[in-house]
Design a protein around this motif. Structure first.
Motif, short mmCIF file in Angstrom:
data_model
loop_
_atom_site.label_atom_id
_atom_site.label_comp_id
_atom_site.label_asym_id
_atom_site.label_seq_id
_atom_site.Cartn_x
_atom_site.Cartn_y
_atom_site.Cartn_z
N UNK A 123 0.97 -1.15 -0.07
CA UNK A 123 0.05 -0.09 0.16
C UNK A 123 0.89 1.33 -0.04
N UNK A 124 0.58 2.18 -0.79
CA UNK A 124 1.53 3.32 -1.06
C UNK A 124 0.41 4.77 -1.07
N UNK A 125 0.99 5.53 -0.20
CA UNK A 125 0.21 6.87 -0.37
C UNK A 125 1.10 8.12 0.00
N UNK A 126 0.69 9.22 -0.32
CA UNK A 126 1.30 10.55 -0.21
C UNK A 126 1.45 10.88 1.18
N UNK A 127 0.30 10.81 2.07
CA UNK A 127 0.65 11.25 3.44
C UNK A 127 0.17 10.09 4.34
N UNK A 128 0.79 9.88 5.51
CA UNK A 128 -0.04 9.22 6.70
C UNK A 128 0.03 10.12 7.53
N UNK A 129 -1.30 10.35 7.92
CA UNK A 129 -1.71 11.30 9.19
C UNK A 129 -2.36 10.56 9.91
N UNK A 130 -3.84 10.42 10.24
CA UNK A 130 -4.61 9.87 11.18
C UNK A 130 -4.75 8.40 10.89
N UNK A 131 -4.26 8.08 9.65
CA UNK A 131 -4.30 6.64 9.10
C UNK A 131 -5.67 6.18 8.56
N UNK A 132 -6.38 7.09 8.34
CA UNK A 132 -7.92 6.77 7.83
C UNK A 132 -7.86 6.03 6.23
N UNK A 133 -7.10 6.51 5.60
CA UNK A 133 -6.87 6.16 4.08
C UNK A 133 -6.24 4.78 4.22
N UNK A 134 -5.18 4.67 4.87
CA UNK A 134 -4.24 3.53 4.89
C UNK A 134 -5.29 2.34 5.51
N UNK A 135 -5.93 2.74 6.78
CA UNK A 135 -6.72 1.76 7.15
C UNK A 135 -7.90 1.11 6.27
N UNK A 136 -8.24 2.10 5.41
CA UNK A 136 -9.17 1.92 4.74
C UNK A 136 -8.77 0.87 3.42
N UNK A 137 -7.72 1.34 2.95
CA UNK A 137 -7.08 0.22 1.93
C UNK A 137 -6.77 -1.27 2.52
N UNK A 138 -6.20 -1.15 3.84
CA UNK A 138 -5.82 -2.37 4.41
C UNK A 138 -7.15 -3.15 4.45
N UNK A 139 -8.28 -2.58 4.97
CA UNK A 139 -9.85 -3.12 4.97
C UNK A 139 -10.33 -3.83 3.63
N UNK A 140 -10.03 -3.01 2.57
CA UNK A 140 -10.32 -3.31 1.39
C UNK A 140 -9.61 -4.74 1.01
N UNK A 141 -8.20 -4.57 1.13
CA UNK A 141 -7.37 -5.80 0.70
C UNK A 141 -7.61 -7.04 1.67
N UNK A 142 -8.00 -6.81 2.74
CA UNK A 142 -8.39 -7.96 3.62
C UNK A 142 -9.89 -8.57 3.70
#
Lengths: 191, 191
Positions: A123-142
């Motif tokens: 998973x790659x993104x520009x910013x990691x702030x509160x992690x909302x986007x990253x957790x959402x992407x993890x959720x989709x992959x899972x």
């Protein structure tokens, strides 16, 4: 990544104590040549990992993911969408995510056919702030029962806690520049 | 571009007579290696042109624009946004555009500081259908009094008339694959 920190100090502009604008090279205007340097750096950070697919989210993650793909031998890049367009007629995985910069909740979707349980996902993104986007992407992959090999962010704002939460949840997280705080209009990197 | 036409025939799926889905390599899952071939082809089509900036629109145009930049010596890529995020605190140019696939009108914005009257702009996008996005991008560049050197689309759906309208308005338009019609579930390219 020293070149990135220099670039952030030279061109990044703090807005209050929460936001750092890097729209001159990362997420509005894009320095494509620099994106390759970033991609090469991600390769170093995830050197030992086998990757079958790179997953990101529109819009700012796309350039970074595509340039990173080159250094992993061009696995397919998939970007999650923030709404299902009417051409997405087949099945998709869906989850909610709060956008920090747009102050709105969004539905994040990805067509089911593009992730499978055989996939090893970076998973790659520009910013990691509160992690909302990253957790959402993890959720989709899972949801697809894929394996998440790592989460890479160009800039982590450590003080917003998303990176910590991801690491506590067992994800392998690498950020190319980690900002400890923004204080008196100055960006302070983590040593 | 023969390789593109082959790819469209192999993987593109017509939806009714208006839409062709190419989400396996162009605008949801992305074949980054193929994006470079596309970028190289754009270089051929706009060989003689001096380009100072590549302008596109989120999200599907970004990968193509970034890969195209490589072949023009890395001019900055700027992508227009479909809404002004709350980090865009400075002046921006704005225009409206109808999205064909999302069935909604959107506000398209770009920060003023990233386009100037000295710029020679190449506009790049994935699809050229009714021309709404292309005209919106032209409008933004013209608000900045920049020169529009060309408009490049990966896939033009000729039957929706956007390309014709752009050419009639004096824009230099090049599309890498031109679809004349979609008939009985079959894609017919223009010879």
């Amino acid at each position: 990544m020293e070149a990135l920190k220099k670039r952030i100090l030279a061109e990044g502009r703090p807005v209050g104590t929460d936001v750092i604008k890097v729209d001159s090279f990362l997420n509005h205007q894009i320095d494509a040549e620099f994106m390759y340097e970033i991609g090469e750096e991600f390769k170093k950070r995830f050197e030992s990992k086998e990757i079958t697919k790179i997953l990101t989210i529109e819009a700012s993650g796309i350039a970074i993911a595509v340039c990173t793909a080159k250094f992993f031998g061009y696995p397919p890049v998939v970007f999650a969408k923030k709404a299902a367009p009417n051409t997405m007629v087949e099945g998709f995985y869906s989850t909610g995510a709060q956008s920090f910069t747009k102050d709105a909740a969004a539905q994040i979707v990805i067509a089911k056919k593009f992730i499978s349980k055989e996939d090893k996902i970076l998973i790659i993104d520009d910013f990691l702030a509160y992690g909302e986007a990253a957790f959402a992407l993890c959720n989709l992959a899972e949801q697809a029962k894929a394996q998440i090999v790592g989460v890479g962010a160009v800039i982590e704002k450590e003080f917003q806690g998303g990176g910590k939460r991801l690491r506590e949840n067992g994800y392998f997280v690498k950020s190319l520049a980690i900002i400890e705080k923004i204080e008196d209009g100055k960006i302070v990197f983590k040593e």
